[in-house]
Write an enzyme that holds these catalytic residues in place. Structure first.
Site, PDB file in Angstrom:
ATOM      1  N   CYS A   1      18.402 -42.767  38.047  1.00 53.68           N
ATOM      2  CA  CYS A   1      19.505 -41.800  38.173  1.00 53.68           C
ATOM      3  C   CYS A   1      20.499 -42.276  39.226  1.00 53.68           C
ATOM      4  O   CYS A   1      20.137 -42.428  40.404  1.00 53.68           O
ATOM      5  CB  CYS A   1      18.955 -40.420  38.538  1.00 53.68           C
ATOM      6  SG  CYS A   1      20.234 -39.156  38.712  1.00 53.68           S
TER       7      CYS A   1
ATOM      8  N   CYS B   1      15.949 -30.528  38.312  1.00 56.93           N
ATOM      9  CA  CYS B   1      17.348 -30.956  38.510  1.00 56.93           C
ATOM     10  C   CYS B   1      18.248 -29.724  38.599  1.00 56.93           C
ATOM     11  O   CYS B   1      19.140 -29.504  37.770  1.00 56.93           O
ATOM     12  CB  CYS B   1      17.777 -31.875  37.367  1.00 56.93           C
ATOM     13  SG  CYS B   1      19.262 -32.842  37.713  1.00 56.93           S
TER      14      CYS B   1
ATOM     15  N   LYS C   1      28.994 -23.878  22.057  1.00 52.89           N
ATOM     16  CA  LYS C   1      27.582 -23.941  22.433  1.00 52.89           C
ATOM     17  C   LYS C   1      26.759 -22.916  21.660  1.00 52.89           C
ATOM     18  O   LYS C   1      25.693 -23.214  21.109  1.00 52.89           O
ATOM     19  CB  LYS C   1      27.447 -23.718  23.933  1.00 52.89           C
ATOM     20  CG  LYS C   1      26.013 -23.550  24.425  1.00 52.89           C
ATOM     21  CD  LYS C   1      25.758 -22.136  24.910  1.00 52.89           C
ATOM     22  CE  LYS C   1      24.324 -21.933  25.373  1.00 52.89           C
ATOM     23  NZ  LYS C   1      24.063 -20.563  25.838  1.00 52.89           N
TER      24      LYS C   1
ATOM     25  N   CYS D   1      15.013 -34.189  43.999  1.00 49.95           N
ATOM     26  CA  CYS D   1      14.955 -35.609  43.641  1.00 49.95           C
ATOM     27  C   CYS D   1      13.654 -36.260  44.104  1.00 49.95           C
ATOM     28  O   CYS D   1      13.178 -37.209  43.472  1.00 49.95           O
ATOM     29  CB  CYS D   1      16.149 -36.355  44.237  1.00 49.95           C
ATOM     30  SG  CYS D   1      17.756 -35.802  43.612  1.00 49.95           S
TER      31      CYS D   1
ATOM     32  N   CYS E   1      11.151 -35.967  41.383  1.00 50.20           N
ATOM     33  CA  CYS E   1      11.602 -36.434  40.067  1.00 50.20           C
ATOM     34  C   CYS E   1      11.100 -37.856  39.833  1.00 50.20           C
ATOM     35  O   CYS E   1      11.339 -38.757  40.639  1.00 50.20           O
ATOM     36  CB  CYS E   1      13.122 -36.387  39.978  1.00 50.20           C
ATOM     37  SG  CYS E   1      13.781 -36.921  38.376  1.00 50.20           S
TER      38      CYS E   1
END
Length: 360
Positions: free
Chosen positions: A341, A325, A250, A332, A335
């Protein structure tokens, strides 16, 4: 010249036709016999070669005609035209070329669609996340690793980005940003300065980043390697960055992108790993199971995500994971892509406390 045999044959034919009503088959056979007799009339040598009764001669002619017809049918070549048509196709056919190795690594060209099925509505999901991110700032927007040393010269900035990536592991952006600012104030963001500094002083400056003691030790090792091998600069290849102590995939991909402007892969941290699994964008090879590590997520995501999205996907999803998130109890209800999702509203409820057992 008078030929009695021909006259007898003609009389026999008239006598037979007068008494028997001929069928279509018998007409056919009579024509065959007559034609044979006519041949003997024209060429008397045929009779001399085959003496005997005329009935026997007729039977032999009939048998010869039947055998001739059967042989003609059996000698038909049915498969020959098919073979002739197939041969040019086989000769002209060119072998199929295998996908290039870059297609597997980066997902270039049309071979991506042949390798991996694209997630449904992924473009709508990305656009929805961009819309939500534009209305709310996240810590990564001002304190991410790519912001480290933005006012420094290129060589010093590259080293600052490398140090910031090292400190960011399992640490919030706010904490990492604070440590970088303290190092900058003490002029400890160059390989020469860190190599000459006391390790205890470095520990004190980077605290409270996660594993600060180990990271301070790795900073000293990295500074020494950069001085001895790269003249105080940082490695310019992914493999050499991964050889540095404490640098994982990463961090290496982020440094390659920010420091060298060389996109080698997607930078996948804990936020990108979590959100991609919640959206159903990634899976383990050959299964539909969730990926278990950020590196598995990176490999799965790179199979289908267009390369032009490899760089912006990290800050986009990191900020989305910091604001909406979130790891625990994601928001949610706020969102706009919850309809796409598969994990929406499944992790929102906080765990209910256990009821104490009543004593009997």
């Amino acid at each position: 010249m008078y030929n009695p045999s021909a006259k007898n044959i003609c009389s026999l034919v008239r006598f037979t036709s007068a008494k028997i009503k001929p069928s279509s088959s018998s007409i056919k056979m009579r024509i065959t016999r007559l034609s044979s007799a006519a041949k003997r009339e024209i060429n008397p040598s045929i009779q001399s070669k085959n003496p005997g009764c005329e009935a026997a001669s007729d039977e032999s002619v009939q048998k010869s005609v039947r055998v001739f017809i059967r042989k003609k049918r059996s000698n038909k070549t049915v498969h020959q035209p098919i073979v002739e048509e197939i041969k040019p196709e086989i000769i002209d056919e060119k072998p199929c070329s295998l996908p290039e190795i870059e297609d597997f690594a980066y997902g270039n060209g049309n071979s991506v669609s042949r390798l991996t099925k694209l997630p449904e509505n992924w473009e709508k999901v990305l656009e929805g996340i961009r819309t939500m991110r534009s209305s709310e700032d996240a810590p990564v927007d001002s304190m991410g690793c790519e912001k480290a040393g933005s006012s420094l010269p290129p060589k010093e900035r590259r080293f600052a980005v490398l140090v910031s990536s090292l400190l960011s592991s399992q640490t919030k952006d706010q904490v990492t940003h604070g440590a970088i600012q303290r190092l900058l104030e003490k002029d400890l963001l160059t390989a020469e300065a860190i190599d000459g500094a006391n390790e205890a002083a470095i520990k004190e400056l980077v605290y409270p980043v996660g594993f600060y003691s180990r990271k301070a030790s790795n900073m000293k090792k990295i500074a020494k390697i950069c001085l001895s091998k790269y003249d105080g600069d940082i490695p310019s290849t992914l493999s050499e960055l991964l050889d540095l102590p404490g640098i994982g995939p990463k961090m290496a991909h982020l440094v390659m992108n920010v420091a060298w402007n060389n996109v080698q892969g997607i930078c996948v941290d804990t936020h990108v790993h979590r959100i991609c699994n919640r959206l159903g964008w990634v899976s383990r090879p050959g299964t539909k199971l969730r990926t278990s590590t950020p590196e598995e997520t990176r490999e799965s995501l790179q199979l289908w995500l267009p390369k032009e999205e490899w760089v912006p996907i990290n800050p986009l999803l990191v900020g989305f994971g910091q604001t909406i998130c979130t790891p625990l109890r994601p928001r949610c209800s706020m969102c706009s892509i919850s309809g796409f999702c598969p994990s929406a509203f499944k992790e929102s409820a906080s765990p209910s406390p256990k009821k104490p057992n009543k004593r009997s």
